[in-house]
Design an enzyme around this catalytic site. Structure first.
Site, PDB file in Angstrom:
ATOM      1  N   LEU A 223       1.171  -0.848   0.150  1.00  0.00           N
ATOM      2  CA  LEU A 223       0.378   0.098   0.145  1.00  0.00           C
ATOM      3  C   LEU A 223       1.208   1.559   0.038  1.00  0.00           C
ATOM      4  CD1 LEU A 223      -3.553   0.109   0.222  1.00  0.00           C
ATOM      5  CD2 LEU A 223      -2.305   0.578   2.672  1.00  0.00           C
ATOM      6  N   HIS A 224       0.390   2.142  -0.849  1.00  0.00           N
ATOM      7  CA  HIS A 224       1.167   2.962  -0.895  1.00  0.00           C
ATOM      8  C   HIS A 224       0.885   4.330  -1.482  1.00  0.00           C
ATOM      9  CE1 HIS A 224       2.505   2.111  -4.761  1.00  0.00           C
ATOM     10  NE2 HIS A 224       3.014   3.499  -5.430  1.00  0.00           N
ATOM     11  N   ARG A 225      -0.530   4.137  -1.978  1.00  0.00           N
ATOM     12  CA  ARG A 225      -0.836   5.078  -3.430  1.00  0.00           C
ATOM     13  C   ARG A 225      -0.739   6.616  -1.794  1.00  0.00           C
ATOM     14  NH1 ARG A 225       0.829   5.124  -8.191  1.00  0.00           N
ATOM     15  NH2 ARG A 225       0.787   3.398  -8.676  1.00  0.00           N
TER      16      ARG A 225
ATOM     17  N   ARG B  87       6.842   5.821   2.694  1.00  0.00           N
ATOM     18  CA  ARG B  87       5.615   6.462   2.826  1.00  0.00           C
ATOM     19  C   ARG B  87       4.477   6.230   4.084  1.00  0.00           C
ATOM     20  NH1 ARG B  87       2.514  10.918  -0.319  1.00  0.00           N
ATOM     21  NH2 ARG B  87       4.015  10.884  -1.875  1.00  0.00           N
TER      22      ARG B  87
ATOM     23  N   ASP C  64      -2.065  -1.560  -4.242  1.00  0.00           N
ATOM     24  CA  ASP C  64      -2.424  -0.013  -4.922  1.00  0.00           C
ATOM     25  C   ASP C  64      -1.305  -0.622  -5.574  1.00  0.00           C
ATOM     26  OD1 ASP C  64      -0.712   0.805  -3.611  1.00  0.00           O
ATOM     27  OD2 ASP C  64      -2.723   2.188  -1.835  1.00  0.00           O
TER      28      ASP C  64
END
Ligand code: UD1
Length: 371
Positions: free
Chosen positions: A207-209, A242, A286
């Site tokens: 997950l990083h968006r 992030r 994502d």
């Protein structure tokens, strides 16, 4: 004849596996000299060096060292630094890959100097202009000279935008070349053993968006869905920097750490990660690239997004877009064996790099003719 210099722009994690097969293929040719230009967008060892090691890449020939920043800061720093390099020694071609800020920044810097730019993975569109990557794709494709695409939908997108037919060349998916190059090592990897997991009985999660991880309420909702899913299926969550920073800042990290069934890890190197994915029951993500890798491997992929710039992974592959609220229901379908394995799209065959080499060679080594 002097060898033609070709710059391969490598900036962020998803770029490295696109550059590697092309670098190896070009390095074996006698008419060109490929140089890896690392912009420094990603700089942590586990986001950059680990990939160079795994993919057998040399140290970057040129390093711009730009680091993190706002979009404008990062883009501007890449443009200023790369322009200097271009003015000192202009290459015959600059090859940019993917859709990160450095892709667009290097394209603009080179085109303002009237230099040749080729975009590998051109033509992908999510049609969501809130995604920074969509802006990068649009700007890059409108000015690049040569657009190497992975799939027919990408060709169509470019045609609709008025790109002349002779600039569009479908070469296939370069990520599959990386997988095939590394297949023996990926298949020998036993990442799941080191985590105490059984092949086919765990999920992998990334997950990083910004749209998923930068807002506390959205990320909190996702953490709740994941902890619920992990109660049924152990989940390995390889946490992007992030995401890690935001989980810490929003007070969510300890909740995840305490959740039964969740294995939190640092970002993994390519071989370790693909070794884990190939034996996974499902992948929840994502990411863009992972949608393609799971399609190639026929592994169920639940993509936590409203749109995808890679629609062929849904129409032909094993990927589906899943709203977070429907994650539990979608995962239950996978567990029940009710999920398509799909098929491999055309030209996702591990031979994209040789097709690109042939195309570039044809453009650079035009026969002089003879009597
Ligand atoms: C970037 C790309 C995204 C790609 C992703 C893969 C853009 C707009 N985004 O997003 O398309 O899917 O890479 O990872 O180009 N950080 C570190 N160490 C690093 C790199 C980043 O700690 O080595 C942290 C920094 O706090 C940085 C943040 O992560 O501010 C985000 O990094 P950045 O490169 O801006 O964007 P990504 O989210 O990684």
């Amino acid at each position: 004849m002097p060898r033609a210099t070709i710059h391969l722009i490598a900036a962020a994690r998803p770029n490295f596996m696109k550059v590697a097969p092309l670098y190896h293929a070009l390095a074996a040719e006698d008419w060109c000299e490929p140089l890896i230009v690392h912009t420094g967008q990603h700089y942590d060892a586990n986001m950059s060096d680990a990939f160079f090691d795994d993919l057998g890449l040399p140290k970057p020939h040129i390093h711009l060292g730009v680091g993190s920043g706002t979009h404008a800061e990062q883009t501007a720093r890449v443009m200023v630094a790369y322009e200097k390099i271009l003015m000192e020694a202009p290459p015959a071609w600059t090859v940019v890959v993917g859709d990160v800020n450095s892709t667009m920044a290097c394209t603009v810097a080179a085109k303002k100097l009237c230099l040749n730019v080729a975009h590998l993975e051109a033509g992908l569109r999510s049609r969501d202009r809130k995604m920074p990557e969509e802006i990068n794709r649009l700007l890059t494709d409108v000015i690049a000279d040569l657009l190497w695409t992975p799939s027919p939908d990408a060709d169509e997108n470019l045609r609709h935008e008025g790109v002349p037919e002779e600039h569009i060349v479908r070469v296939g998916n370069i990520m599959i070349d990386s997988y095939e190059l590394m297949r023996p090592r990926i298949e020998a990897e036993r990442t799941y053993d080191s985590l105490g997991l059984t092949p086919g009985a765990y999920g992998v999660m990334t997950l990083h968006r910004p749209s998923n991880v930068d807002d506390k309420a959205v990320l909190g909702g996702l953490v709740d869905s994941l902890t619920a899913l992990a109660a049924d299926l152990p989940l390995v969550f390889a946490v992007h920097p992030r995401t890690h920073k935001n989980l810490d800042a929003f007070g969510l990290w300890s909740k995840l750490e305490a959740a039964p069934g969740i294995h939190l890890t640092e970002p993994m190197s390519y071989i370790r990660f693909m070794g884990l994915v190939r034996e996974a029951k499902m992948v929840v993500t994502d990411s863009g690239g992972i949608q393609e890798e799971t399609t190639y491997l026929g592994i169920p992929c639940l993509t936590l997004r409203d749109t995808t710039e890679r629609p062929i992974t849904v129409s032909q592959g094993s990927n589906r877009l899943v709203p977070p609220a429907e994650l539990a229901a979608a995962a239950a379908k996978v567990m029940a064996g009710d999920w398509p394995t799909g098929q491999k799209p055309d030209l996702w065959d591990g031979h994209t790099a040789p097709r690109i080499v042939a195309d570039l060679k044809g453009r650079l080594c035009v026969p002089t003719g003879g009597a």
